[in-house]
Design a protein around this motif. Sequence first.
Motif, PDB file in Angstrom:
ATOM      1  N   ALA A 340       4.066  17.221  43.604  1.00  0.00           N
ATOM      2  CA  ALA A 340       5.397  17.892  43.626  1.00  0.00           C
ATOM      3  C   ALA A 340       5.937  18.120  44.795  1.00  0.00           C
ATOM      4  O   ALA A 340       7.084  18.783  45.041  1.00  0.00           O
ATOM      5  CB  ALA A 340       5.147  19.139  42.848  1.00  0.00           C
ATOM      6  N   ILE A 350       9.225  21.403  40.461  1.00  0.00           N
ATOM      7  CA  ILE A 350       8.663  21.309  39.368  1.00  0.00           C
ATOM      8  C   ILE A 350       9.384  21.287  38.097  1.00  0.00           C
ATOM      9  O   ILE A 350      10.116  22.064  38.339  1.00  0.00           O
ATOM     10  CB  ILE A 350       7.364  21.915  39.368  1.00  0.00           C
ATOM     11  CG1 ILE A 350       7.515  23.620  39.629  1.00  0.00           C
ATOM     12  CG2 ILE A 350       6.098  21.548  40.225  1.00  0.00           C
ATOM     13  CD1 ILE A 350       6.391  24.481  39.294  1.00  0.00           C
ATOM     14  N   THR A 356       9.425  13.272  38.626  1.00  0.00           N
ATOM     15  CA  THR A 356       8.176  12.924  38.817  1.00  0.00           C
ATOM     16  C   THR A 356       7.611  11.617  38.526  1.00  0.00           C
ATOM     17  O   THR A 356       6.612  10.910  38.910  1.00  0.00           O
ATOM     18  CB  THR A 356       7.003  13.827  38.265  1.00  0.00           C
ATOM     19  OG1 THR A 356       7.412  13.787  36.686  1.00  0.00           O
ATOM     20  CG2 THR A 356       7.238  15.331  38.465  1.00  0.00           C
ATOM     21  N   GLU A 371       4.565  18.711  30.597  1.00  0.00           N
ATOM     22  CA  GLU A 371       4.919  18.551  31.811  1.00  0.00           C
ATOM     23  C   GLU A 371       5.046  19.886  32.889  1.00  0.00           C
ATOM     24  O   GLU A 371       4.488  19.943  33.890  1.00  0.00           O
ATOM     25  CB  GLU A 371       6.069  17.666  32.201  1.00  0.00           C
ATOM     26  CG  GLU A 371       6.292  17.218  33.848  1.00  0.00           C
ATOM     27  CD  GLU A 371       7.710  16.808  34.023  1.00  0.00           C
ATOM     28  OE1 GLU A 371       7.717  16.180  34.996  1.00  0.00           O
ATOM     29  OE2 GLU A 371       8.659  17.322  33.451  1.00  0.00           O
ATOM     30  N   PHE A 375       2.419  20.183  35.884  1.00  0.00           N
ATOM     31  CA  PHE A 375       2.564  20.278  37.143  1.00  0.00           C
ATOM     32  C   PHE A 375       2.454  21.673  37.822  1.00  0.00           C
ATOM     33  O   PHE A 375       2.312  21.832  38.848  1.00  0.00           O
ATOM     34  CB  PHE A 375       3.926  19.564  37.443  1.00  0.00           C
ATOM     35  CG  PHE A 375       3.843  18.288  37.984  1.00  0.00           C
ATOM     36  CD1 PHE A 375       3.699  18.073  39.415  1.00  0.00           C
ATOM     37  CD2 PHE A 375       4.221  17.179  37.372  1.00  0.00           C
ATOM     38  CE1 PHE A 375       3.541  16.620  39.783  1.00  0.00           C
ATOM     39  CE2 PHE A 375       4.002  15.810  37.780  1.00  0.00           C
ATOM     40  CZ  PHE A 375       3.631  15.702  39.178  1.00  0.00           C
ATOM     41  N   ARG A 378      -0.934  21.750  38.642  1.00  0.00           N
ATOM     42  CA  ARG A 378      -1.261  20.659  39.916  1.00  0.00           C
ATOM     43  C   ARG A 378      -0.917  21.312  40.981  1.00  0.00           C
ATOM     44  O   ARG A 378      -1.673  21.194  42.281  1.00  0.00           O
ATOM     45  CB  ARG A 378      -0.497  19.536  39.191  1.00  0.00           C
ATOM     46  CG  ARG A 378      -1.055  18.042  40.132  1.00  0.00           C
ATOM     47  CD  ARG A 378      -0.310  16.906  39.908  1.00  0.00           C
ATOM     48  NE  ARG A 378      -0.633  15.681  40.437  1.00  0.00           N
ATOM     49  CZ  ARG A 378      -1.706  15.146  40.028  1.00  0.00           C
ATOM     50  NH1 ARG A 378      -2.613  15.406  39.011  1.00  0.00           N
ATOM     51  NH2 ARG A 378      -1.926  14.049  40.570  1.00  0.00           N
TER      52      ARG A 378
END
Length: 524
Positions: A340, A350, A356, A371, A375, A378
């Motif tokens: 990101a 994000i 991405t 997603e 993310f 993440r």
Amino acid sequence: MIHSDVLIIGSGVAALQLAKKLSCDINVIILTKSCVAEGNSNLAQGGIAAALALEDHPDKHYLDTLEAGRYTNDRKLVKEMTTMAPSLIHEMAHEGCMFDRSQDGGLLLGLEGAHSHNRIVHSGGDATGKNVMNYLIEETKDSRIIEEMSVFELLVIDGKCIGAKAKNNHGETQVFLANHVVLATGGLGQLYSLTSNGETVAGDGIALAYRAGAEVADLEFIQFHPTLLFIKGTCHGLVSEAVRGEGAVLTLMDGTRIMETVHPMKDLAPRHVVSQTIFDYLQAGKQVYLDIRKIQDFTKKFPTITKMCEENQVDLLKGLIPVVPGCHFLMGGVKTDHYARTSVQNLYAIGEVAYTGIHGANRLASNSLLEGLFFGKRLADLINHTAKKDLSVYPLIETSSNKTRKLSLPEKSVIQANMMKYAGIVRNKKDLEEHLTWLESFQIQELASYSLDGESKEEIQVIFMLITAWLVTKSALLREESRGGHFREDFPFEEFGWLEKKVILKHGQEQGDSYEQIKAAFAT
């Protein structure tokens, strides 16, 4: 000036998942343009895709995602996301997020367009976004959330993003400084006159990033949802793809099924195929309807859609809902790496604002909330393992309420109508060039560098819309093929030479450096 470790701009699923997953000793501030419960995440009627059925597998979810994205996806990230999806759902369910269940107590799995298996998890039927947001709001109640705060500038010093400027409801400017600045502002639906997006979603994050010197990528890839409720020339909200998953079909008034010979998956074909088919009929003067007569207990299964139809005097007993395609989701966005990080140090993106590579040229249904969850976690993992840096000594950040000069700006409605007409579902070189010329008459490059301190929130919104509209139009003109959410009638087919290219724009480098080979994404 207000200091924090992490400044999150936006308050959707990706933003709140990030805040939830950050360590408790990290100071977080969330800025939201309206209130935390508004925005596209809250409006999401679809569910969350995850391969949970015994006959399903994350690899099948992976392949469906690539097919929908026309194989331009970042395959490594898609693989990781689809593999993690089941554990994300189980974790949320364990923590109290109420998902719909079958009579035997298992998770109820629905089917949506371009999915090969039933794998869509819902909450409250067609109220998944709202319920997931309520769950995340409760989980992040200790975070500081500042509502009604419109960010208008990212602060970049020596190539590093150190914070942002924002205006409150009184037009007063406040400065927020942080070690990590995260864009989670959503998409750009309000650039178009027909859209499913919330009122505040107008591409702000794209314009902010571009003005700050960050790269934006593949903004030509915009998904137009096939079925928005359409009454007397106006869109009134989204009719979820899950309705077609339950057996609804697209027809003309005389009962002709329009998708029968168009695609092997018929009414559950990928969204760009369905949208373009409906658009062709509308251009020929024929209204398209969603025939729901085969769906049992429609009002129980889709309470949100039922309420929307009733409020707009649609007689559901007749079983025909008038629909039209409209701007729904942006696959392109602020270019990031696998964690990101944008091309500007300490600036991240994000959710829908980010490119991405997961969605490729067209998002697979119900991969958007997924997603955001993927993310958000993440990026939190990355920040949690990044040592805090002492930013106690900041440069002086000046603000001014004085206007630099009087700007000549168009009405928002004019921008929206022109985007729908010239850079909408069907595009061509002549229309795009004409639209680009009109946009450039407002001195886009000057606006991209112009001080906004003295402008009103309303003027800033129009400026951001002009910048983002220009970026979308420029990107659509550069990509001379049709792929996914981007359809050029003068280049109506996918071109192999474009498969591993993406359109990248950066302030001051618009000419000559627009294409870059995708590298690791296509490694075997």
